[in-house]
Write a protein that holds these residues in place. Sequence first.
Motif, PDB file in Angstrom:
ATOM      1  N   ASN A   1       6.266 -34.864 -45.500  1.00 18.24           N
ATOM      2  CA  ASN A   1       6.482 -36.003 -46.385  1.00 18.24           C
ATOM      3  C   ASN A   1       6.118 -35.638 -47.824  1.00 18.24           C
ATOM      4  O   ASN A   1       6.708 -36.138 -48.767  1.00 18.24           O
ATOM      5  N   ALA A   2       5.117 -34.790 -47.962  1.00 20.65           N
ATOM      6  CA  ALA A   2       4.680 -34.388 -49.298  1.00 20.65           C
ATOM      7  C   ALA A   2       3.939 -33.065 -49.214  1.00 20.65           C
ATOM      8  O   ALA A   2       3.465 -32.665 -48.148  1.00 20.65           O
ATOM      9  N   MET A   3       3.817 -32.427 -50.357  1.00 23.27           N
ATOM     10  CA  MET A   3       3.118 -31.150 -50.473  1.00 23.27           C
ATOM     11  C   MET A   3       2.555 -31.077 -51.876  1.00 23.27           C
ATOM     12  O   MET A   3       3.202 -31.566 -52.820  1.00 23.27           O
ATOM     13  N   GLY A   4       1.378 -30.500 -52.004  1.00 22.15           N
ATOM     14  CA  GLY A   4       0.817 -30.447 -53.343  1.00 22.15           C
ATOM     15  C   GLY A   4      -0.555 -29.813 -53.385  1.00 22.15           C
ATOM     16  O   GLY A   4      -0.899 -28.986 -52.527  1.00 22.15           O
TER      17      GLY A   4
ATOM     18  N   THR B   1      -2.644 -31.050 -43.698  1.00 25.30           N
ATOM     19  CA  THR B   1      -2.982 -29.674 -43.374  1.00 25.30           C
ATOM     20  C   THR B   1      -3.356 -28.993 -44.680  1.00 25.30           C
ATOM     21  O   THR B   1      -2.694 -29.197 -45.702  1.00 25.30           O
ATOM     22  N   TRP B   2      -4.400 -28.170 -44.627  1.00 21.39           N
ATOM     23  CA  TRP B   2      -4.954 -27.591 -45.848  1.00 21.39           C
ATOM     24  C   TRP B   2      -4.876 -26.068 -45.835  1.00 21.39           C
ATOM     25  O   TRP B   2      -5.024 -25.436 -44.786  1.00 21.39           O
ATOM     26  N   GLY B   3      -4.691 -25.513 -47.028  1.00 23.27           N
ATOM     27  CA  GLY B   3      -4.837 -24.088 -47.187  1.00 23.27           C
ATOM     28  C   GLY B   3      -6.303 -23.730 -47.358  1.00 23.27           C
ATOM     29  O   GLY B   3      -7.179 -24.595 -47.328  1.00 23.27           O
TER      30      GLY B   3
ATOM     31  N   ARG C   1       0.990 -22.937 -41.612  1.00 24.25           N
ATOM     32  CA  ARG C   1       0.007 -22.126 -42.337  1.00 24.25           C
ATOM     33  C   ARG C   1       0.379 -22.131 -43.807  1.00 24.25           C
ATOM     34  O   ARG C   1       1.560 -22.034 -44.161  1.00 24.25           O
ATOM     35  N   LEU C   2      -0.635 -22.250 -44.642  1.00 17.15           N
ATOM     36  CA  LEU C   2      -0.440 -22.296 -46.087  1.00 17.15           C
ATOM     37  C   LEU C   2      -1.201 -21.136 -46.709  1.00 17.15           C
ATOM     38  O   LEU C   2      -2.396 -20.964 -46.446  1.00 17.15           O
ATOM     39  N   VAL C   3      -0.521 -20.369 -47.533  1.00 17.48           N
ATOM     40  CA  VAL C   3      -1.150 -19.222 -48.188  1.00 17.48           C
ATOM     41  C   VAL C   3      -1.079 -19.443 -49.690  1.00 17.48           C
ATOM     42  O   VAL C   3       0.014 -19.510 -50.267  1.00 17.48           O
ATOM     43  N   GLU C   4      -2.249 -19.550 -50.305  1.00 14.47           N
ATOM     44  CA  GLU C   4      -2.340 -19.808 -51.739  1.00 14.47           C
ATOM     45  C   GLU C   4      -2.661 -18.524 -52.490  1.00 14.47           C
ATOM     46  O   GLU C   4      -3.304 -17.622 -51.952  1.00 14.47           O
TER      47      GLU C   4
ATOM     48  N   THR D   1     -12.058 -26.641 -63.750  1.00 12.39           N
ATOM     49  CA  THR D   1     -12.678 -25.701 -62.827  1.00 12.39           C
ATOM     50  C   THR D   1     -12.852 -26.319 -61.451  1.00 12.39           C
ATOM     51  O   THR D   1     -13.252 -27.481 -61.326  1.00 12.39           O
ATOM     52  N   GLY D   2     -12.566 -25.529 -60.419  1.00 12.83           N
ATOM     53  CA  GLY D   2     -12.748 -25.992 -59.053  1.00 12.83           C
ATOM     54  C   GLY D   2     -11.974 -25.128 -58.081  1.00 12.83           C
ATOM     55  O   GLY D   2     -11.305 -24.172 -58.487  1.00 12.83           O
ATOM     56  N   VAL D   3     -12.077 -25.479 -56.829  1.00 17.18           N
ATOM     57  CA  VAL D   3     -11.264 -24.844 -55.797  1.00 17.18           C
ATOM     58  C   VAL D   3     -10.004 -25.685 -55.628  1.00 17.18           C
ATOM     59  O   VAL D   3     -10.083 -26.887 -55.352  1.00 17.18           O
ATOM     60  N   TYR D   4      -8.873 -25.055 -55.789  1.00 12.67           N
ATOM     61  CA  TYR D   4      -7.594 -25.745 -55.670  1.00 12.67           C
ATOM     62  C   TYR D   4      -7.057 -25.521 -54.260  1.00 12.67           C
ATOM     63  O   TYR D   4      -6.871 -24.369 -53.830  1.00 12.67           O
TER      64      TYR D   4
END
Length: 115
Positions: free
Chosen positions: A32-35, A104-106, A3-6, A90-93
């Motif tokens: 392997n990566a995160m960003g 996997t996405w937040g 789970r990812l919480v932004e 501008t955008g949804v990050y």
Amino acid sequence: QVRLVESGGGLVQPGGSLTLSCKASENIFNFNAMGWYRQVLGKERELVADINVGGKINYADSVKGRFTLSRDSGQNTIYLQMNDLQPADTGVYLCHTRILRRYTWGQGTQVTVSS
């Protein structure tokens, strides 16, 4: 599943700064990566910055010199310091993790740059 919480999005004027954070529910070295990706309505999702397990950081050309990605492994958290923000930012990050080709996405956090 991780789970990812932004957090950290908001409204800022051009030239301003914001810091996004993304906390993972497990050890970030499992990935392997995160960003971060950015999603703008009507456009393809684009990579903003990511960091691999070895610590190599990759930035989109449009943010080099303005954005800085960092991580705190003790907190299982990554940060995106964004300076000199412009309306084009501008955008949804969306925070993401990647294991091989599986993402996997937040839930995303909105960043709006406007005067």
